[in-house]
Enzyme design. Structure first.
Site, PDB file in Angstrom:
ATOM      1  N   CYS A 383      11.560 114.986   2.321  1.00 31.78           N
ATOM      2  CA  CYS A 383      10.993 114.272   1.346  1.00 31.78           C
ATOM      3  C   CYS A 383      10.693 115.254  -0.069  1.00 31.78           C
ATOM      4  O   CYS A 383      12.022 115.504  -0.616  1.00 31.78           O
ATOM      5  CB  CYS A 383       9.622 113.851   1.413  1.00 31.78           C
ATOM      6  N   HIS A 520      10.988 110.370   6.012  1.00 33.63           N
ATOM      7  CA  HIS A 520      10.241 111.298   6.796  1.00 33.63           C
ATOM      8  C   HIS A 520      10.498 111.055   8.309  1.00 33.63           C
ATOM      9  O   HIS A 520       9.969 110.189   8.956  1.00 33.63           O
ATOM     10  CB  HIS A 520       8.462 110.723   6.726  1.00 33.63           C
ATOM     11  N   GLU A 522       9.638 112.665  11.050  1.00 37.33           N
ATOM     12  CA  GLU A 522       8.640 112.978  11.889  1.00 37.33           C
ATOM     13  C   GLU A 522       7.991 111.390  12.375  1.00 37.33           C
ATOM     14  O   GLU A 522       7.472 111.607  13.433  1.00 37.33           O
ATOM     15  CB  GLU A 522       7.769 113.813  11.275  1.00 37.33           C
TER      16      GLU A 522
END
Length: 553
Positions: A383, A520, A522
């Site tokens: 990001c 993102h 994750e």
């Protein structure tokens, strides 16, 4: 019909209700039940999207674009059911909904009160959240009530849970209470009085817990469990010890060994297959017996509160499991790099710059990007980390010395990163925003699928396309992309509708492993499968370490 398990907490906050709820869900899922989880947050914010990471920790983004509590990340990592917006709601959302109904005249002129209107709305939100589960109609919905018993903010939620349990009838709902049993070092003993008082407080509002989860820094002896049972009116076998462990992925086995799932199934009159926790045992075995070890530097400004990067830390841990590599994370304050330079990065096997907002600390992050690029150390920018990688490349390779983001310098003449004012949401509708738009709900949020450029490192990692979750306002400015590409930078994925850069990388002729992503990743990593991007990143860190060792030899 869906059965409900309400998880409450007492004595202090941050005991791990989310982990406990997720672990119970994992055990029940291993027994063949369909399970979903909900998180009820008692704060008045509509969602955590505009809250400081220092106040709230990470904001977890669901597939459908909701900004939610970080516990939903734990839920998705522990079970296969995906979370949605309906799985997390706050006092702010409840009051907003009730006030909207009152303005419409839905209450027919009645005085709108906490009981019954607020409590009824909470129950409706709970049942709606359970009904919207991605697994279909769930057998069990586990409802975590945020806050601590005794807090004034939590009272409407606890009252709603009490009413709902009564309304649903026997064997349709049960209560699990997580509490603290502190060890007093000077006395050399565990103290059960806080737990006794917490249960007493819960019973005062009409809730008698069926199970107690007693948190301590060590296993609780049988005589202490008997005392807790006697004074809390909970059967001794339902007083379960939950002690500190070095991995949260050991918790499902710990709870199962003490019969938590058996107690829940008996209370709810469920008769599922036996639990199969072999997957969890295998994960823990891999985590504890790595073959390699690397050190990755995470450069950010929230490093004093690692809860801000919870999903990212877990994603690296998952990669650790699936690459047989112990990952040591070194947290580096980007503001210190601005003052002291990048010499402190020299021992790292890889550098990671995570997402973030605001100008503070950005020049330190850019210095870390420059170090990783010039030293040929693997770099992953997520990001904001991708945006800063583009800014650094524009300044130091392309020669755009004033390159910046309008987030940090609204008057920069070289707006390499800028606010996008119009885009398509997940349903194909046009969304608009300006500099003056509210902060809440004005970001690109949720999952989006994008094609990947053939022959790139991104394709080697992901395949033909990438489907990841977003949470950002600013984008790489397409006006500068031709200059960046002329300098060697590769845009390896773009959004299909707006043609916005989603992934960037440097070719192997310039750097062995340098990747930036606007999304993102994750948020979609799980311990079961890991995540291809983080696995590749850890493997690149290991290769860097081995190359250095070979050079020294």
């Amino acid at each position: 019909m869906t059965k409900y398990v309400f998880v409450t907490g007492g004595v202090v906050s941050s005991l791990g209700k989310g982990i406990a709820a997720a672990s119970l869900a994992a055990i029940l899922e291993s027994r063949g039940l369909k399970v979903t989880l909900l998180k009820l947050d008692p704060y008045i914010n509509v969602d955590p999207g505009t809250m400081s990471p220092f106040q709230h920790g990470e904001v977890f983004v669901t597939e459908d674009g909701a900004e939610t509590d970080l516990d939903l990340g734990h839920y998705e990592r522990f079970i296969s059911t995906k979370m949605r917006k309906a799985n997390n709601f706050t006092t702010g959302q409840i009051y907003e909904s009730v006030i909207r109904k009152e303005r419409r005249g839905d209450y027919l002129g009645k005085t709108v009160q906490v009981i019954p209107h607020i409590t009824n709305e909470i129950q409706a939100f709970i049942e709606r959240g359970a009904a919207s589960a991605t697994c279909g109609e769930p057998d069990v919905a586990i409802v975590e009530i945020g806050g601590t018993v005794g807090d004034i903010e939590s009272l409407p939620f606890l009252e709603a849970a009490r009413q709902m349990s009564l309304r649903l009838g026997r064997n349709s709902a049960c209560f699990v209470h997580l509490t603290l049993v502190p060890f007093i070092a000077t006395a050399g003993e565990l103290k059960t009085k806080p737990t006794q008082h917490s249960v007493q407080k819960l019973r005062e509002i009409g809730i008698s817990p069926h199970v107690l989860l007693c948190r301590a820094d060590r296993p609780i002896p049988d005589d202490e469990s008997k005392k807790i049972s006697l004074f809390s009116n909970v059967p001794e076998d339902a007083v379960i010890s939950v002690w500190d462990v070095d991995s949260i992925y050991k918790i499902p086995q710990m709870l199962h060994d003490q019969g938590l799932d058996r107690l829940i199934c008996e209370e709810l009159r469920l008769d599922p297959q036996p639990a199969d926790l072999r997957m969890w045992a295998a994960l823990v075995e891999k985590l504890q017996n790595p073959k390699h070890e690397v050190t990755i530097g995470m450069v950010g400004k929230y490093v004093d509160l690692t809860e801000s990067y919870k999903s990212l830390i877990e994603a690296l841990r998952h990669a650790s499991i699936h690459t047989s590599t112990k990952v040591n994370i070194e947290y580096i304050n980007s503001e210190e790099l601005e003052t002291n330079g990048t010499a402190s990065l020299a021992h790292l096997d890889a550098v990671l710059v995570p997402g973030g907002f605001g100008r503070r600390g950005t020049e330190g992050k850019i210095a870390a990007v420059r170090y990783a690029r010039e030293a040929k150390v693997p770099y992953l920018g997520i990001c904001l980390g991708m945006q800063l990688a583009v800014i650094e490349f524009a300044r130091d390779v392309v020669g755009l010395k004033q390159a910046n983001s309008t987030e940090f310098d609204p008057n920069t003449p070289e707006r390499v990163v800028a606010l996008i004012t119009e885009w398509y949401d997940r349903e194909g509708k046009v969304e608009k925003r300006t500099e003056d738009s509210d902060l809440g709900g004005t970001m690109r949020l949720g999952s989006q699928r994008c094609p990947i450029k053939p022959g790139t490192l991104a394709e080697a990692i992901y395949g033909k396309d990438v489907n990841e979750r977003h949470r950002h306002r600013y984008e790489v400015n397409n006006r500068f992309v031709p200059q960046l590409e002329a300098g060697g930078l590769v845009i390896s994925a773009r959004t299909p509708s707006e043609d916005l850069p989603e992934m960037m990388e440097l070719p192997s002729t310039m750097h062995p492993w340098f990747v930036g992503v606007q999304f993102h990743p994750e948020f979609t990593s799980t311990p079961r499968d890991g995540h291809p991007l983080f696995k590749s990143f850890v493997q690149a860190a290991l290769a860097c370490q081995q190359t250095r060792a070979g050079a020294k030899a």
